[in-house]
Design a protein around this motif. Structure first.
Motif, short mmCIF file in Angstrom:
data_model
loop_
_atom_site.label_atom_id
_atom_site.label_comp_id
_atom_site.label_asym_id
_atom_site.label_seq_id
_atom_site.Cartn_x
_atom_site.Cartn_y
_atom_site.Cartn_z
N GLY A 399 53.88 6.85 -12.04
CA GLY A 399 52.98 7.78 -12.69
C GLY A 399 51.54 7.29 -12.66
O GLY A 399 50.61 8.04 -12.34
N VAL A 400 51.36 6.01 -13.00
CA VAL A 400 50.01 5.43 -12.97
C VAL A 400 49.47 5.41 -11.54
O VAL A 400 48.29 5.70 -11.30
N SER A 401 50.34 5.07 -10.58
CA SER A 401 49.89 5.03 -9.18
C SER A 401 49.44 6.41 -8.71
O SER A 401 48.41 6.55 -8.03
N MET A 402 50.19 7.44 -9.07
CA MET A 402 49.82 8.78 -8.65
C MET A 402 48.58 9.26 -9.40
O MET A 402 47.80 10.06 -8.88
N ARG A 403 48.37 8.78 -10.62
CA ARG A 403 47.12 9.11 -11.33
C ARG A 403 45.94 8.49 -10.58
O ARG A 403 44.88 9.12 -10.42
N ARG A 404 46.12 7.27 -10.11
CA ARG A 404 45.04 6.64 -9.33
C ARG A 404 44.84 7.39 -8.01
O ARG A 404 43.71 7.53 -7.53
N ALA A 405 45.96 7.83 -7.42
CA ALA A 405 45.84 8.63 -6.20
C ALA A 405 45.05 9.90 -6.47
O ALA A 405 44.22 10.31 -5.67
N ALA A 406 45.35 10.53 -7.60
CA ALA A 406 44.64 11.76 -7.96
C ALA A 406 43.14 11.51 -8.09
O ALA A 406 42.32 12.30 -7.59
#
Length: 571
Positions: A399-406
Protein backbone atom coordinates in the motif's frame (compact mmCIF):
# COMPACT_ATOMS: atom_id res chain seq x y z
CA UNK A 1 -0.94 -12.05 27.68
CA UNK A 2 1.57 -14.32 25.96
CA UNK A 3 5.09 -14.22 27.45
CA UNK A 4 8.29 -16.16 26.90
CA UNK A 5 8.61 -17.20 30.55
CA UNK A 6 8.46 -20.44 32.52
CA UNK A 7 6.87 -19.33 35.78
CA UNK A 8 6.24 -15.72 36.86
CA UNK A 9 8.02 -16.26 40.18
CA UNK A 10 11.22 -17.36 38.43
CA UNK A 11 11.56 -14.65 35.79
CA UNK A 12 14.07 -12.43 37.60
CA UNK A 13 16.48 -15.19 38.55
CA UNK A 14 16.33 -16.84 35.14
CA UNK A 15 16.81 -13.47 33.46
CA UNK A 16 19.91 -12.76 35.57
CA UNK A 17 21.35 -16.13 34.64
CA UNK A 18 20.74 -15.31 30.99
CA UNK A 19 22.48 -11.95 31.36
CA UNK A 20 25.47 -13.49 33.12
CA UNK A 21 25.86 -16.12 30.41
CA UNK A 22 26.35 -13.32 27.86
CA UNK A 23 28.75 -11.22 29.95
CA UNK A 24 31.94 -12.99 31.09
CA UNK A 25 32.84 -9.96 33.21
CA UNK A 26 29.69 -10.37 35.34
CA UNK A 27 28.66 -12.95 37.97
CA UNK A 28 25.62 -13.50 40.20
CA UNK A 29 26.22 -12.90 43.90
CA UNK A 30 25.35 -16.21 45.55
CA UNK A 31 21.62 -16.64 46.06
CA UNK A 32 20.93 -12.91 45.90
CA UNK A 33 19.43 -11.35 42.77
CA UNK A 34 22.54 -9.23 42.39
CA UNK A 35 24.94 -8.97 39.48
CA UNK A 36 28.50 -7.85 40.30
CA UNK A 37 31.73 -7.35 38.42
CA UNK A 38 33.87 -10.46 38.30
CA UNK A 39 37.12 -8.49 38.20
CA UNK A 40 36.80 -6.55 41.49
CA UNK A 41 40.29 -5.98 42.97
CA UNK A 42 41.34 -6.66 46.53
CA UNK A 43 39.65 -4.42 49.09
CA UNK A 44 42.60 -2.04 49.53
CA UNK A 45 42.88 -1.45 45.76
CA UNK A 46 39.21 -1.00 44.93
CA UNK A 47 37.89 2.26 43.54
CA UNK A 48 34.63 3.64 44.86
CA UNK A 49 31.99 0.97 44.30
CA UNK A 50 29.02 2.11 42.27
CA UNK A 51 25.76 0.33 43.08
CA UNK A 52 22.32 0.86 41.60
CA UNK A 53 19.23 -1.16 40.89
CA UNK A 54 15.54 -1.35 41.59
CA UNK A 55 12.67 -3.42 40.33
CA UNK A 56 13.26 -5.64 37.32
CA UNK A 57 11.46 -5.08 34.05
CA UNK A 58 13.64 -2.13 33.02
CA UNK A 59 16.18 -4.08 31.02
CA UNK A 60 18.89 -3.50 29.98
CA UNK A 61 18.94 -1.51 33.22
CA UNK A 62 20.37 -2.26 35.57
CA UNK A 63 22.33 -5.45 34.92
CA UNK A 64 23.43 -4.31 31.48
CA UNK A 65 25.43 -1.47 33.04
CA UNK A 66 27.60 -3.61 35.32
CA UNK A 67 31.22 -3.46 34.26
CA UNK A 68 34.45 -1.53 34.66
CA UNK A 69 33.70 2.16 34.14
CA UNK A 70 30.05 1.90 35.22
CA UNK A 71 28.33 -0.11 37.94
CA UNK A 72 30.10 -2.43 40.35
CA UNK A 73 26.78 -4.11 41.15
CA UNK A 74 23.13 -4.09 40.11
CA UNK A 75 20.57 -5.11 42.70
CA UNK A 76 17.43 -6.49 41.08
CA UNK A 77 14.07 -6.72 42.80
CA UNK A 78 11.05 -8.57 41.52
CA UNK A 79 9.31 -6.99 38.53
CA UNK A 80 8.57 -3.32 39.32
CA UNK A 81 9.34 -4.00 43.01
CA UNK A 82 12.18 -2.52 45.02
CA UNK A 83 14.88 -5.02 46.01
CA UNK A 84 15.09 -5.98 49.68
CA UNK A 85 17.48 -4.21 52.01
CA UNK A 86 19.57 -7.34 52.61
CA UNK A 87 20.24 -7.72 48.87
CA UNK A 88 21.49 -4.13 48.69
CA UNK A 89 23.64 -4.69 51.77
CA UNK A 90 25.09 -7.87 50.26
CA UNK A 91 26.06 -5.90 47.15
CA UNK A 92 27.78 -3.24 49.26
CA UNK A 93 29.73 -5.83 51.24
CA UNK A 94 30.80 -7.66 48.07
CA UNK A 95 32.03 -4.63 46.13
CA UNK A 96 33.00 -1.81 48.53
CA UNK A 97 36.61 -1.46 49.58
CA UNK A 98 38.37 1.14 51.68
CA UNK A 99 37.04 3.95 49.46
CA UNK A 100 33.45 2.94 50.14
CA UNK A 101 30.37 2.84 47.91
CA UNK A 102 28.03 5.23 46.14
CA UNK A 103 24.39 4.14 45.82
CA UNK A 104 22.55 5.66 42.85
CA UNK A 105 18.84 5.48 43.59
CA UNK A 106 15.87 6.36 41.41
CA UNK A 107 13.45 8.47 43.38
CA UNK A 108 10.76 5.92 44.28
CA UNK A 109 9.72 5.36 47.89
CA UNK A 110 10.61 1.66 48.01
CA UNK A 111 14.03 2.22 46.46
CA UNK A 112 14.83 5.12 48.77
CA UNK A 113 13.83 3.15 51.87
CA UNK A 114 15.63 -0.09 51.06
CA UNK A 115 18.79 1.48 49.64
CA UNK A 116 18.78 4.06 52.45
CA UNK A 117 18.48 1.45 55.19
CA UNK A 118 21.20 -0.66 53.57
CA UNK A 119 23.45 2.41 53.55
CA UNK A 120 22.90 2.91 57.28
CA UNK A 121 23.63 -0.73 58.04
CA UNK A 122 26.80 -0.60 55.96
CA UNK A 123 27.97 2.58 57.72
CA UNK A 124 27.43 0.83 61.04
CA UNK A 125 29.84 -1.83 59.81
CA UNK A 126 32.43 0.84 59.02
CA UNK A 127 31.86 1.00 55.25
CA UNK A 128 31.74 4.57 53.89
CA UNK A 129 28.51 4.99 51.86
CA UNK A 130 26.94 7.94 50.06
CA UNK A 131 23.52 7.99 48.40
CA UNK A 132 22.62 10.03 45.29
CA UNK A 133 18.94 10.19 44.39
CA UNK A 134 17.96 10.83 40.78
CA UNK A 135 14.66 12.66 40.23
CA UNK A 136 14.81 13.59 36.57
CA UNK A 137 11.11 13.34 35.59
CA UNK A 138 10.06 16.86 34.59
CA UNK A 139 6.47 15.76 33.87
CA UNK A 140 5.66 16.33 37.51
CA UNK A 141 7.13 19.85 37.57
CA UNK A 142 3.70 21.41 38.01
CA UNK A 143 2.66 18.96 40.70
CA UNK A 144 5.69 18.25 42.89
CA UNK A 145 8.97 19.73 44.08
CA UNK A 146 12.14 18.40 42.50
CA UNK A 147 12.92 16.08 45.41
CA UNK A 148 9.47 14.49 45.08
CA UNK A 149 9.72 13.58 41.41
CA UNK A 150 10.42 10.17 39.89
CA UNK A 151 13.76 8.90 38.71
CA UNK A 152 13.55 7.55 35.18
CA UNK A 153 15.71 6.95 32.08
CA UNK A 154 18.19 9.78 32.62
CA UNK A 155 19.55 7.74 35.53
CA UNK A 156 21.63 5.78 33.01
CA UNK A 157 23.65 8.92 32.25
CA UNK A 158 24.41 9.29 35.96
CA UNK A 159 25.61 5.67 36.06
CA UNK A 160 28.05 6.46 33.25
CA UNK A 161 29.39 9.73 34.61
CA UNK A 162 29.80 8.50 38.19
CA UNK A 163 31.25 5.18 37.03
CA UNK A 164 33.90 6.92 34.96
CA UNK A 165 34.79 9.24 37.85
CA UNK A 166 35.17 6.26 40.18
CA UNK A 167 37.31 4.42 37.64
CA UNK A 168 39.69 7.38 37.60
CA UNK A 169 40.29 6.88 41.33
CA UNK A 170 38.27 9.81 42.67
CA UNK A 171 37.25 9.77 46.32
CA UNK A 172 33.73 8.90 47.44
CA UNK A 173 32.98 12.53 48.19
CA UNK A 174 34.14 13.65 44.74
CA UNK A 175 32.26 10.89 42.90
CA UNK A 176 29.08 11.72 44.85
CA UNK A 177 29.47 15.44 44.12
CA UNK A 178 29.94 14.79 40.40
CA UNK A 179 26.86 12.54 40.34
CA UNK A 180 24.72 15.08 42.22
CA UNK A 181 25.78 17.90 39.91
CA UNK A 182 24.96 15.81 36.82
CA UNK A 183 21.58 14.84 38.29
CA UNK A 184 20.77 18.48 38.99
CA UNK A 185 21.33 19.29 35.32
CA UNK A 186 19.25 16.39 34.02
CA UNK A 187 15.65 16.30 32.86
CA UNK A 188 13.51 13.55 31.29
CA UNK A 189 9.95 13.29 30.01
CA UNK A 190 8.19 10.34 28.44
CA UNK A 191 5.14 9.33 26.44
CA UNK A 192 3.34 5.96 26.22
CA UNK A 193 1.33 4.72 23.28
CA UNK A 194 -0.17 1.93 25.42
CA UNK A 195 0.33 0.18 28.76
CA UNK A 196 2.64 -2.69 29.72
CA UNK A 197 1.89 -6.15 31.06
CA UNK A 198 3.61 -7.88 33.99
CA UNK A 199 4.48 -11.60 33.77
CA UNK A 200 1.55 -13.65 35.03
CA UNK A 201 -0.91 -10.78 34.63
CA UNK A 202 -3.55 -11.03 31.92
CA UNK A 203 -4.17 -7.32 31.35
CA UNK A 204 -1.91 -4.32 30.97
CA UNK A 205 -1.58 -1.66 33.63
CA UNK A 206 -3.74 0.66 31.53
CA UNK A 207 -5.03 0.65 28.00
CA UNK A 208 -5.26 3.43 25.48
CA UNK A 209 -7.68 3.77 22.62
CA UNK A 210 -6.33 4.15 19.10
CA UNK A 211 -6.84 7.91 19.37
CA UNK A 212 -5.07 8.34 22.74
CA UNK A 213 -1.53 8.62 24.08
CA UNK A 214 -0.34 9.09 27.66
CA UNK A 215 2.13 11.94 28.25
CA UNK A 216 4.41 12.24 31.27
CA UNK A 217 4.31 8.66 32.54
CA UNK A 218 6.77 6.88 34.80
CA UNK A 219 8.50 3.54 34.18
CA UNK A 220 6.28 1.15 36.12
CA UNK A 221 3.16 1.19 34.01
CA UNK A 222 1.67 4.03 36.04
CA UNK A 223 -0.42 6.57 34.19
CA UNK A 224 0.98 9.89 33.06
CA UNK A 225 -0.06 13.45 33.81
CA UNK A 226 -2.02 14.06 30.61
CA UNK A 227 -3.91 12.02 28.01
CA UNK A 228 -3.79 13.40 24.50
CA UNK A 229 -4.65 12.62 20.92
CA UNK A 230 -1.74 11.09 18.97
CA UNK A 231 0.67 13.59 17.45
CA UNK A 232 3.20 13.32 14.63
CA UNK A 233 6.69 12.50 15.90
CA UNK A 234 7.97 16.04 15.32
CA UNK A 235 5.17 17.65 17.32
CA UNK A 236 5.34 15.11 20.13
CA UNK A 237 9.09 15.50 20.40
CA UNK A 238 8.69 19.26 20.57
CA UNK A 239 6.11 18.97 23.35
CA UNK A 240 8.45 16.83 25.47
CA UNK A 241 11.48 19.02 24.78
CA UNK A 242 9.73 22.25 25.76
CA UNK A 243 9.03 20.91 29.24
CA UNK A 244 12.61 19.74 29.72
CA UNK A 245 14.17 22.95 28.41
CA UNK A 246 11.92 25.09 30.58
CA UNK A 247 12.61 23.03 33.70
CA UNK A 248 16.39 23.11 33.23
CA UNK A 249 16.36 26.73 31.96
CA UNK A 250 18.54 25.73 29.03
CA UNK A 251 19.10 28.67 26.72
CA UNK A 252 20.82 29.52 23.46
CA UNK A 253 24.50 28.66 23.31
CA UNK A 254 24.42 25.96 26.00
CA UNK A 255 25.70 22.42 25.52
CA UNK A 256 23.70 19.27 26.17
CA UNK A 257 23.63 15.55 25.59
CA UNK A 258 20.48 13.83 24.35
CA UNK A 259 19.16 10.38 25.25
CA UNK A 260 16.11 9.01 23.39
CA UNK A 261 14.98 5.95 25.31
CA UNK A 262 12.58 3.24 24.19
CA UNK A 263 10.17 1.88 26.78
CA UNK A 264 10.37 -1.73 25.62
CA UNK A 265 8.15 -2.12 22.56
CA UNK A 266 9.24 0.77 20.36
CA UNK A 267 11.09 0.00 17.11
CA UNK A 268 14.52 1.51 16.68
CA UNK A 269 13.15 3.17 13.54
CA UNK A 270 10.78 5.31 15.60
CA UNK A 271 13.42 6.17 18.21
CA UNK A 272 15.74 7.37 15.45
CA UNK A 273 12.94 9.55 14.05
CA UNK A 274 12.46 11.11 17.49
CA UNK A 275 16.21 11.70 17.84
CA UNK A 276 16.24 13.38 14.43
CA UNK A 277 13.37 15.66 15.47
CA UNK A 278 14.96 16.48 18.81
CA UNK A 279 18.31 17.45 17.32
CA UNK A 280 16.63 19.59 14.67
CA UNK A 281 14.59 21.40 17.33
CA UNK A 282 17.60 21.98 19.57
CA UNK A 283 19.68 23.28 16.66
CA UNK A 284 16.94 25.75 15.80
CA UNK A 285 17.24 27.02 19.37
CA UNK A 286 21.04 27.16 18.99
CA UNK A 287 21.45 24.59 21.75
CA UNK A 288 24.50 22.45 20.96
CA UNK A 289 23.97 18.69 21.08
CA UNK A 290 27.39 17.30 21.95
CA UNK A 291 26.38 13.64 22.18
CA UNK A 292 23.19 11.75 21.29
CA UNK A 293 21.93 8.20 21.70
CA UNK A 294 18.73 6.46 20.63
CA UNK A 295 17.85 2.98 21.85
CA UNK A 296 16.28 1.07 24.70
CA UNK A 297 18.28 1.90 27.82
CA UNK A 298 15.74 1.74 30.65
CA UNK A 299 12.46 0.12 29.64
CA UNK A 300 9.06 -0.56 31.16
CA UNK A 301 8.64 -4.18 30.09
CA UNK A 302 6.70 -4.19 26.81
CA UNK A 303 5.43 -0.63 26.85
CA UNK A 304 5.33 1.17 23.49
CA UNK A 305 6.58 4.71 23.77
CA UNK A 306 9.73 6.64 24.57
CA UNK A 307 11.31 9.24 26.79
CA UNK A 308 13.67 12.08 26.02
CA UNK A 309 16.46 13.09 28.39
CA UNK A 310 18.64 16.19 28.22
CA UNK A 311 21.63 16.87 30.42
CA UNK A 312 23.60 20.11 30.49
CA UNK A 313 27.29 19.31 30.04
CA UNK A 314 30.77 20.80 30.01
CA UNK A 315 34.10 19.38 28.92
CA UNK A 316 34.49 17.50 32.18
CA UNK A 317 31.16 15.68 31.90
CA UNK A 318 31.78 14.90 28.23
CA UNK A 319 35.12 13.30 29.09
CA UNK A 320 33.39 11.09 31.65
CA UNK A 321 30.67 10.14 29.18
CA UNK A 322 33.29 9.30 26.56
CA UNK A 323 35.44 7.20 28.90
CA UNK A 324 35.69 3.48 28.22
CA UNK A 325 33.43 1.00 29.98
CA UNK A 326 33.07 -2.78 29.82
CA UNK A 327 29.32 -2.59 30.53
CA UNK A 328 27.80 -4.40 27.57
CA UNK A 329 24.61 -2.29 27.35
CA UNK A 330 26.34 1.09 27.11
CA UNK A 331 26.08 2.11 23.43
CA UNK A 332 29.34 3.99 23.03
CA UNK A 333 30.37 7.61 22.67
CA UNK A 334 27.28 8.86 20.85
CA UNK A 335 29.13 11.36 18.68
CA UNK A 336 26.80 13.47 16.52
CA UNK A 337 27.48 13.53 12.80
CA UNK A 338 27.71 17.20 11.75
CA UNK A 339 27.04 16.49 8.05
CA UNK A 340 24.69 13.68 7.09
CA UNK A 341 24.32 14.24 3.34
CA UNK A 342 26.86 13.71 0.61
CA UNK A 343 26.87 16.51 -1.92
CA UNK A 344 26.10 14.92 -5.27
CA UNK A 345 25.96 18.13 -7.28
CA UNK A 346 29.16 17.17 -9.10
CA UNK A 347 28.07 13.59 -9.76
CA UNK A 348 26.78 12.85 -13.27
CA UNK A 349 23.22 11.62 -13.55
CA UNK A 350 21.59 10.44 -16.71
CA UNK A 351 19.31 13.11 -18.07
CA UNK A 352 16.63 12.60 -20.65
CA UNK A 353 16.60 15.12 -23.43
CA UNK A 354 13.16 16.69 -23.36
CA UNK A 355 12.19 18.06 -26.74
CA UNK A 356 9.85 20.98 -27.02
CA UNK A 357 6.28 19.96 -27.82
CA UNK A 358 4.40 21.17 -30.85
CA UNK A 359 0.64 21.62 -30.63
CA UNK A 360 -0.17 18.01 -31.57
CA UNK A 361 2.33 16.58 -29.11
CA UNK A 362 1.13 18.92 -26.36
CA UNK A 363 -2.48 17.81 -26.85
CA UNK A 364 -1.43 14.14 -26.79
CA UNK A 365 0.63 14.73 -23.63
CA UNK A 366 -2.26 16.50 -21.92
CA UNK A 367 -4.58 13.54 -22.53
CA UNK A 368 -1.95 11.13 -21.26
CA UNK A 369 -1.39 13.30 -18.19
CA UNK A 370 -5.10 13.06 -17.38
CA UNK A 371 -4.87 9.26 -17.61
CA UNK A 372 -1.87 9.19 -15.30
CA UNK A 373 -3.64 11.40 -12.77
CA UNK A 374 -6.51 8.90 -12.77
CA UNK A 375 -4.06 6.07 -12.05
CA UNK A 376 -2.52 8.05 -9.19
CA UNK A 377 -5.93 8.73 -7.66
CA UNK A 378 -6.93 5.05 -7.88
CA UNK A 379 -3.74 3.91 -6.16
CA UNK A 380 -4.19 6.44 -3.35
CA UNK A 381 -7.81 5.42 -2.82
CA UNK A 382 -6.81 1.76 -2.61
CA UNK A 383 -3.78 2.19 -0.33
CA UNK A 384 -5.46 0.74 2.77
CA UNK A 385 -6.92 -2.19 0.84
CA UNK A 386 -3.58 -3.06 -0.73
CA UNK A 387 -1.84 -2.82 2.64
CA UNK A 388 -4.36 -5.19 4.20
CA UNK A 389 -4.08 -7.72 1.37
CA UNK A 390 -0.28 -7.60 1.38
CA UNK A 391 -0.14 -8.02 5.17
CA UNK A 392 -2.15 -11.23 4.82
CA UNK A 393 0.56 -12.98 2.81
CA UNK A 394 3.52 -10.61 2.71
CA UNK A 395 5.13 -7.79 4.63
CA UNK A 396 2.30 -5.27 4.29
CA UNK A 397 4.29 -2.61 2.44
CA UNK A 398 2.54 -2.66 -0.93
CA UNK A 399 0.00 0.00 0.00
CA UNK A 400 2.77 2.43 0.92
CA UNK A 401 4.73 1.48 -2.21
CA UNK A 402 1.74 2.13 -4.44
CA UNK A 403 1.13 5.44 -2.66
CA UNK A 404 4.68 6.42 -3.54
CA UNK A 405 4.05 5.23 -7.09
CA UNK A 406 0.96 7.42 -7.19
CA UNK A 407 2.97 10.44 -6.07
CA UNK A 408 5.62 9.74 -8.72
CA UNK A 409 3.04 9.25 -11.47
CA UNK A 410 1.15 12.40 -10.50
CA UNK A 411 4.40 14.39 -10.46
CA UNK A 412 5.35 13.41 -14.01
CA UNK A 413 5.57 16.68 -15.96
CA UNK A 414 3.54 17.10 -19.12
CA UNK A 415 6.64 17.93 -21.16
CA UNK A 416 7.97 14.38 -20.50
CA UNK A 417 4.89 12.81 -22.11
CA UNK A 418 5.18 14.09 -25.67
CA UNK A 419 5.67 10.64 -27.21
CA UNK A 420 4.73 7.16 -26.06
CA UNK A 421 8.29 5.83 -25.68
CA UNK A 422 9.39 9.01 -23.95
CA UNK A 423 6.43 8.85 -21.55
CA UNK A 424 7.03 5.18 -20.68
CA UNK A 425 10.75 5.73 -20.12
CA UNK A 426 10.07 8.77 -17.94
CA UNK A 427 7.52 6.86 -15.85
CA UNK A 428 9.90 3.94 -15.46
CA UNK A 429 12.68 6.21 -14.20
CA UNK A 430 10.29 7.91 -11.75
CA UNK A 431 8.98 4.63 -10.36
CA UNK A 432 12.48 3.20 -10.09
CA UNK A 433 13.43 6.06 -7.80
CA UNK A 434 10.15 6.28 -5.90
CA UNK A 435 9.40 2.66 -4.98
CA UNK A 436 11.60 0.41 -2.89
CA UNK A 437 11.17 -3.33 -2.53
CA UNK A 438 10.21 -5.49 -5.50
CA UNK A 439 7.48 -3.33 -7.04
CA UNK A 440 9.86 -0.59 -8.17
CA UNK A 441 12.17 -2.82 -10.23
CA UNK A 442 9.25 -4.77 -11.71
CA UNK A 443 7.33 -1.71 -12.91
CA UNK A 444 10.46 0.15 -14.00
CA UNK A 445 11.71 -2.82 -16.02
CA UNK A 446 8.31 -3.35 -17.60
CA UNK A 447 7.98 0.28 -18.64
CA UNK A 448 11.53 0.41 -19.97
CA UNK A 449 10.96 -2.71 -22.06
CA UNK A 450 7.65 -1.35 -23.38
CA UNK A 451 9.37 1.94 -24.23
CA UNK A 452 11.95 0.10 -26.31
CA UNK A 453 9.20 -1.75 -28.19
CA UNK A 454 7.73 1.63 -29.15
CA UNK A 455 11.02 3.40 -29.82
CA UNK A 456 10.04 4.56 -33.31
CA UNK A 457 6.31 4.90 -32.70
CA UNK A 458 5.50 8.25 -31.07
CA UNK A 459 1.73 7.59 -31.18
CA UNK A 460 1.32 3.81 -31.39
CA UNK A 461 -1.63 2.05 -32.92
CA UNK A 462 -3.64 -0.26 -30.63
CA UNK A 463 -1.94 -3.45 -31.85
CA UNK A 464 1.45 -1.81 -31.23
CA UNK A 465 0.39 -1.02 -27.67
CA UNK A 466 -0.56 -4.69 -27.32
CA UNK A 467 2.90 -5.75 -28.46
CA UNK A 468 4.51 -3.37 -25.99
CA UNK A 469 2.20 -4.71 -23.27
CA UNK A 470 3.42 -8.24 -24.03
CA UNK A 471 7.04 -7.07 -23.88
CA UNK A 472 6.44 -5.52 -20.47
CA UNK A 473 5.00 -8.77 -19.13
CA UNK A 474 7.92 -10.76 -20.48
CA UNK A 475 10.33 -8.36 -18.76
CA UNK A 476 8.61 -8.87 -15.38
CA UNK A 477 8.64 -12.65 -15.81
CA UNK A 478 12.33 -12.68 -16.75
CA UNK A 479 13.29 -10.43 -13.85
CA UNK A 480 11.32 -12.22 -11.13
CA UNK A 481 11.23 -15.75 -12.45
CA UNK A 482 7.44 -16.00 -12.09
CA UNK A 483 4.92 -17.32 -14.58
CA UNK A 484 1.17 -17.63 -14.83
CA UNK A 485 -0.31 -19.47 -11.87
CA UNK A 486 2.41 -18.50 -9.40
CA UNK A 487 0.10 -16.05 -7.56
CA UNK A 488 1.75 -12.78 -8.59
CA UNK A 489 0.89 -9.61 -10.49
CA UNK A 490 1.37 -11.63 -13.70
CA UNK A 491 -1.87 -13.48 -12.96
CA UNK A 492 -3.68 -10.21 -13.63
CA UNK A 493 -1.38 -8.85 -16.34
CA UNK A 494 -1.25 -11.93 -18.57
CA UNK A 495 -5.03 -12.44 -18.91
CA UNK A 496 -5.44 -8.67 -19.36
CA UNK A 497 -3.01 -8.65 -22.28
CA UNK A 498 -4.47 -11.79 -23.84
CA UNK A 499 -8.02 -10.43 -23.66
CA UNK A 500 -6.92 -7.06 -25.08
CA UNK A 501 -5.06 -8.62 -28.00
CA UNK A 502 -7.81 -11.12 -28.77
CA UNK A 503 -10.48 -8.43 -28.80
CA UNK A 504 -8.41 -6.29 -31.16
CA UNK A 505 -7.82 -9.27 -33.46
CA UNK A 506 -11.60 -9.78 -33.60
CA UNK A 507 -12.14 -6.22 -34.76
CA UNK A 508 -13.32 -4.77 -31.45
CA UNK A 509 -12.77 -1.06 -30.77
CA UNK A 510 -9.86 -0.23 -28.50
CA UNK A 511 -12.32 0.89 -25.82
CA UNK A 512 -14.10 -2.49 -25.85
CA UNK A 513 -10.80 -4.32 -26.00
CA UNK A 514 -9.57 -2.48 -22.93
CA UNK A 515 -12.82 -3.19 -21.08
CA UNK A 516 -12.25 -6.88 -21.83
CA UNK A 517 -8.70 -6.54 -20.51
CA UNK A 518 -9.90 -5.03 -17.23
CA UNK A 519 -12.51 -7.77 -16.79
CA UNK A 520 -9.92 -10.46 -17.45
CA UNK A 521 -7.51 -8.87 -14.95
CA UNK A 522 -10.24 -8.77 -12.31
CA UNK A 523 -10.99 -12.45 -12.89
CA UNK A 524 -7.28 -13.31 -12.77
CA UNK A 525 -6.68 -11.37 -9.56
CA UNK A 526 -9.69 -13.03 -7.91
CA UNK A 527 -8.36 -16.45 -8.94
CA UNK A 528 -5.08 -15.85 -7.07
CA UNK A 529 -6.97 -16.31 -3.79
CA UNK A 530 -7.04 -20.04 -4.55
CA UNK A 531 -3.49 -20.36 -5.88
CA UNK A 532 -0.55 -21.85 -4.03
CA UNK A 533 2.20 -19.17 -4.01
CA UNK A 534 5.46 -20.31 -5.58
CA UNK A 535 7.56 -17.14 -5.63
CA UNK A 536 7.97 -14.09 -3.42
CA UNK A 537 7.36 -13.73 0.32
CA UNK A 538 3.95 -15.36 0.11
CA UNK A 539 5.67 -18.60 -0.92
CA UNK A 540 7.06 -18.88 2.62
CA UNK A 541 3.51 -19.22 3.95
CA UNK A 542 2.47 -22.05 1.68
CA UNK A 543 -1.15 -23.06 2.23
CA UNK A 544 -1.63 -20.29 4.81
CA UNK A 545 -1.56 -17.69 2.03
CA UNK A 546 -4.61 -19.21 0.34
CA UNK A 547 -7.91 -17.43 0.85
CA UNK A 548 -7.02 -13.87 -0.03
CA UNK A 549 -6.11 -12.51 -3.49
CA UNK A 550 -2.56 -11.45 -4.24
CA UNK A 551 -2.08 -7.77 -3.46
CA UNK A 552 0.15 -7.17 -6.49
CA UNK A 553 -2.48 -8.58 -8.83
CA UNK A 554 -5.16 -6.41 -7.22
CA UNK A 555 -2.93 -3.33 -7.67
CA UNK A 556 -2.73 -4.14 -11.39
CA UNK A 557 -6.53 -4.19 -11.57
CA UNK A 558 -6.66 -0.78 -9.85
CA UNK A 559 -4.55 1.01 -12.46
CA UNK A 560 -5.91 -0.91 -15.44
CA UNK A 561 -9.45 0.07 -14.42
CA UNK A 562 -8.40 3.67 -13.85
CA UNK A 563 -7.13 3.83 -17.44
CA UNK A 564 -10.37 2.59 -18.95
CA UNK A 565 -12.12 5.99 -19.44
CA UNK A 566 -8.97 7.35 -21.08
CA UNK A 567 -8.23 4.55 -23.55
CA UNK A 568 -9.16 5.33 -27.14
CA UNK A 569 -8.46 7.99 -29.71
CA UNK A 570 -4.85 9.13 -29.62
CA UNK A 571 -4.24 8.61 -25.94
Amino acid sequence: MKKLVNHPSDVVREMLEGIALQAPNVVILGEENVLIRRDIPESYARPVALISGGGSGHEPAHGGYVGAGMLSAAVCGEVFTSPPTDAVLAAIRATAGQKGALLIVKNYTGDRLNFGLAAELARAEGIPVEVVTVADDVALRGHAERHQRRGIAGTVLIHKIAGAAAARGATLEVVAAIARDAAANLGTMGVALDGCTLPGVEKSSFTLADDEIEIGLGIHGEKGVERSAPLPANELTEALLINILDELAITRGERVVLLVNGLGATPQMELDIVLRAAIASLRCREVYVERAWAGTFLSALNMPGCSISLMRVDDGKLALLDAHTDAHAWPGKGCVNPTIRLDTSGVHHEESVVPSLDAARAAWAARLKAALDAIALALVENEARLTELDAFAGDGDLGVSMRRAADAVAATPVHALGTAPQALASLGASLRRAIAGSSGPFYATALLRASRHLADKPEPAPHEWAQAFRGAIEAISELGGAKAGDRTMLDALIPAHDAFEEALNHGQTVQRAWAAAVAAAEHGAHATAHMHPRVGRASYLGERAIGSPDAGAVAVVCWLAALRPHVGGKA
